[in-house]
Design a protein around this motif. Sequence first.
Motif, PDB file in Angstrom:
ATOM      1  N   PHE A   1      10.469 -11.742  26.494  1.00 39.77           N
ATOM      2  CA  PHE A   1       9.140 -12.009  25.950  1.00 39.77           C
ATOM      3  C   PHE A   1       7.279 -11.056  26.289  1.00 39.77           C
ATOM      4  N   HIS A   2       8.024  -9.908  26.850  1.00 42.12           N
ATOM      5  CA  HIS A   2       7.040  -8.813  26.890  1.00 42.12           C
ATOM      6  C   HIS A   2       7.033  -7.953  26.447  1.00 42.12           C
ATOM      7  N   ASN A   3       8.448  -7.826  25.826  1.00 45.18           N
ATOM      8  CA  ASN A   3       8.754  -6.527  24.691  1.00 45.18           C
ATOM      9  C   ASN A   3       8.203  -7.387  23.134  1.00 45.18           C
ATOM     10  N   MET A   4       8.459  -8.730  23.080  1.00 43.81           N
ATOM     11  CA  MET A   4       7.236  -9.320  21.795  1.00 43.81           C
ATOM     12  C   MET A   4       5.896  -9.178  21.851  1.00 43.81           C
ATOM     13  N   MET A   5       5.544  -8.937  22.938  1.00 45.97           N
ATOM     14  CA  MET A   5       3.903  -8.911  22.917  1.00 45.97           C
ATOM     15  C   MET A   5       3.232  -7.728  22.766  1.00 45.97           C
ATOM     16  N   THR A   6       4.240  -6.784  22.571  1.00 46.18           N
ATOM     17  CA  THR A   6       4.080  -5.399  23.247  1.00 46.18           C
ATOM     18  C   THR A   6       4.383  -5.450  21.691  1.00 46.18           C
ATOM     19  N   ALA A   7       4.868  -6.086  20.707  1.00 45.78           N
ATOM     20  CA  ALA A   7       5.695  -5.666  19.562  1.00 45.78           C
ATOM     21  C   ALA A   7       4.821  -5.988  18.439  1.00 45.78           C
ATOM     22  N   LYS A   8       4.187  -7.367  19.284  1.00 47.72           N
ATOM     23  CA  LYS A   8       3.426  -7.694  18.715  1.00 47.72           C
ATOM     24  C   LYS A   8       2.397  -6.606  18.024  1.00 47.72           C
ATOM     25  N   LEU A   9       1.355  -6.153  19.400  1.00 45.60           N
ATOM     26  CA  LEU A   9       0.036  -5.219  19.312  1.00 45.60           C
ATOM     27  C   LEU A   9       0.234  -4.460  18.058  1.00 45.60           C
ATOM     28  N   GLN A  10       2.135  -3.461  18.490  1.00 45.93           N
ATOM     29  CA  GLN A  10       2.210  -2.738  17.645  1.00 45.93           C
ATOM     30  C   GLN A  10       2.744  -2.353  16.333  1.00 45.93           C
ATOM     31  N   ILE A  11       2.737  -3.927  15.494  1.00 46.98           N
ATOM     32  CA  ILE A  11       2.738  -4.408  14.303  1.00 46.98           C
ATOM     33  C   ILE A  11       1.231  -4.322  13.634  1.00 46.98           C
ATOM     34  N   VAL A  12       0.211  -5.007  14.657  1.00 46.38           N
ATOM     35  CA  VAL A  12      -0.916  -4.263  14.322  1.00 46.38           C
ATOM     36  C   VAL A  12      -1.415  -3.410  13.896  1.00 46.38           C
ATOM     37  N   GLN A  13      -1.658  -2.398  14.960  1.00 48.49           N
ATOM     38  CA  GLN A  13      -1.500  -0.919  14.909  1.00 48.49           C
ATOM     39  C   GLN A  13      -0.038  -0.544  13.707  1.00 48.49           C
ATOM     40  N   ASP A  14       0.300  -0.556  13.174  1.00 44.08           N
ATOM     41  CA  ASP A  14       0.923   0.127  11.893  1.00 44.08           C
ATOM     42  C   ASP A  14       0.324  -0.276  10.586  1.00 44.08           C
ATOM     43  N   VAL A  15      -0.168  -1.475  10.778  1.00 46.09           N
ATOM     44  CA  VAL A  15      -0.941  -2.387   9.303  1.00 46.09           C
ATOM     45  C   VAL A  15      -1.904  -1.375   9.477  1.00 46.09           C
ATOM     46  N   LEU A  16      -2.495  -1.496  10.187  1.00 43.04           N
ATOM     47  CA  LEU A  16      -4.159  -0.068  10.240  1.00 43.04           C
ATOM     48  C   LEU A  16      -4.081   0.867   9.909  1.00 43.04           C
ATOM     49  N   ARG A  17      -2.357   1.390  10.253  1.00 43.16           N
ATOM     50  CA  ARG A  17      -2.772   3.106  10.271  1.00 43.16           C
ATOM     51  C   ARG A  17      -2.503   3.561   9.008  1.00 43.16           C
ATOM     52  N   LEU A  18      -1.809   2.566   7.617  1.00 46.72           N
ATOM     53  CA  LEU A  18      -2.061   2.055   6.625  1.00 46.72           C
ATOM     54  C   LEU A  18      -2.786   1.584   5.891  1.00 46.72           C
ATOM     55  N   GLY A  19      -4.065   1.884   6.476  1.00 46.45           N
ATOM     56  CA  GLY A  19      -5.493   1.360   6.709  1.00 46.45           C
ATOM     57  C   GLY A  19      -5.911   0.325   5.525  1.00 46.45           C
ATOM     58  N   VAL A  20      -5.004  -1.229   5.951  1.00 43.77           N
ATOM     59  CA  VAL A  20      -5.347  -2.002   5.686  1.00 43.77           C
ATOM     60  C   VAL A  20      -6.083  -3.289   6.779  1.00 43.77           C
ATOM     61  N   ASP A  21      -6.904  -4.040   6.784  1.00 46.10           N
ATOM     62  CA  ASP A  21      -7.555  -4.532   7.680  1.00 46.10           C
ATOM     63  C   ASP A  21      -6.481  -5.516   8.448  1.00 46.10           C
ATOM     64  N   VAL A  22      -6.211  -6.163   9.603  1.00 43.81           N
ATOM     65  CA  VAL A  22      -5.711  -7.239   9.921  1.00 43.81           C
ATOM     66  C   VAL A  22      -6.215  -8.271   9.970  1.00 43.81           C
ATOM     67  N   LEU A  23      -5.742  -9.462   9.703  1.00 45.18           N
ATOM     68  CA  LEU A  23      -6.233 -10.912  10.763  1.00 45.18           C
ATOM     69  C   LEU A  23      -5.199 -11.689  10.875  1.00 45.18           C
ATOM     70  N   MET A  24      -4.438 -10.927  12.446  1.00 49.99           N
ATOM     71  CA  MET A  24      -3.836 -11.702  13.044  1.00 49.99           C
ATOM     72  C   MET A  24      -3.994 -13.175  13.221  1.00 49.99           C
ATOM     73  N   THR A  25      -2.944 -14.438  13.363  1.00 46.76           N
ATOM     74  CA  THR A  25      -2.841 -15.556  13.967  1.00 46.76           C
ATOM     75  C   THR A  25      -1.838 -15.333  14.537  1.00 46.76           C
ATOM     76  N   ASP A  26      -1.341 -16.515  15.318  1.00 47.82           N
ATOM     77  CA  ASP A  26      -0.518 -17.665  15.860  1.00 47.82           C
ATOM     78  C   ASP A  26      -0.310 -18.517  15.191  1.00 47.82           C
ATOM     79  N   VAL A  27       0.859 -19.173  14.594  1.00 50.55           N
ATOM     80  CA  VAL A  27       1.311 -20.492  14.403  1.00 50.55           C
ATOM     81  C   VAL A  27       0.896 -21.693  14.401  1.00 50.55           C
ATOM     82  N   ASP A  28       0.357 -21.618  15.402  1.00 47.43           N
ATOM     83  CA  ASP A  28       0.097 -23.542  15.818  1.00 47.43           C
ATOM     84  C   ASP A  28      -1.062 -23.560  15.944  1.00 47.43           C
ATOM     85  N   ILE A  29      -1.676 -23.148  13.936  1.00 45.97           N
ATOM     86  CA  ILE A  29      -2.520 -23.614  13.331  1.00 45.97           C
ATOM     87  C   ILE A  29      -2.924 -23.900  11.887  1.00 45.97           C
ATOM     88  N   VAL A  30      -3.647 -24.625  11.546  1.00 48.69           N
ATOM     89  CA  VAL A  30      -3.826 -25.533  10.617  1.00 48.69           C
ATOM     90  C   VAL A  30      -5.069 -25.068  10.360  1.00 48.69           C
TER      91      VAL A  30
END
Length: 411
Positions: free
Chosen positions: A174-203
């Motif tokens: 679980f903690h590895n997944m939460m860290t990975a979630k932050l890292q994928i946000v960082q990876d996208v930002l490094r490529l110069g793309v803005d991020v709208l990160m959402t959970d999936v229990d959303i409508v």
Amino acid sequence: LSRGVHIPAPFALLALLALLARHAPVAHASKCTCVPPTDEAKAAGWWDYLAVPPPPAPQRVGTNGSSLDDIGKITRQLAMDETDLKALLEGNKVQNSVLLMFANLGALQLLENYLCSLSEQGINKYLIYAVDVESHMEFQSRGWHSYFNPRLTGPLNISKTTVAKQLKNHRPEFHNMMTAKLQIVQDVLRLGVDVLMTDVDIVFHKNVIPEVLHKCKDMCFMHDGPSKPGLRANLGLWFLRSGAATLEFMANTIAAKVQHVRMSDQAVVNALMKQGGIAPWLNPKDSPSGSKDSPSGSKDSPSGSGGFSLDSGRTISTTQPGDAGSRGEERGKVVEGNEGGSDRSKGGGKMPMEGEAWLKMKVKILPEKVYVNGHVLMHGTSLPPEMGMAHINWTRTKGQKKKYLKQWNMW
């Protein structure tokens, strides 16, 4: 036809249309009847858009007794890198922003429901970060835009384990997944793309993305509800604009998550913003008896401060006495912080604060009546007419989430 049998033109046309329909991706109906694609549809080229070969048919990793060697082989075959990420971002970004989500098969039904709501709003550009190879294979087979990089999550294969069970047991995955979630946000930002990160229990009830992009300068969050002092920002919907400031912030956030292993990503983000003084609604007076935004007057507010100290490393409990009220449900006790001050020996509760650009960020909380959180769905008698999206947080199980989404005709 090959045997010379004559078929009247109308019947031949119907047969051709049926054949074409059989090989075409299934579109979402207005009521979101999402049907998985057939094996024929997958074989016809559903995998081509990622330029990744399909896994060995017809096996699915992890559910049929596959050996670790098989899992490792398929993981290496389907693993993606920065080149793949760039290609996926190029095809799924809008106004230089990407709608990003993070999921495994434990959240498959919630993810499907979320994607259906996006489809109804005409939103078909998004990117799912798949936690493990089995989830990635399933997402791809449904024609969803999936990215999988085992460099971030490590050799995990917990695709059917729900987040609630992982968190309850404080499993390392679980903690590895939460860290990975932050890292994928960082990876996208490094490529110069803005991020709208959402959970999936959303409508989504409206397409709120243009409004978010317009209102947010550096970083925005939805509000977490009235009963969590010190946890105002909810990462269920989180926007970050790519730049030096947000990259510094993400570097500090990831370092803090690694340092404070048992803190959730949401607790880490709130703690870092509070320590850096970049969120005025997280000031030291933000307690049940402090600011005008405090929940002291709310019928849902718990007794006691429930706060958490950056210096002490104490826990913050998200148990809500109000949640076990008229609905007769117990939310359960979940630790968002460090258990028993277990991180004190590793440098106490202070967050890393490298760099200066992030300390000048403009941070906003989005209006609750538009970006509705779970306490309204669980305890409200009506929904705000201006509601643009709803996040069924404040629930611990998929069953509870489905119950309230069905109750409000969102499932």
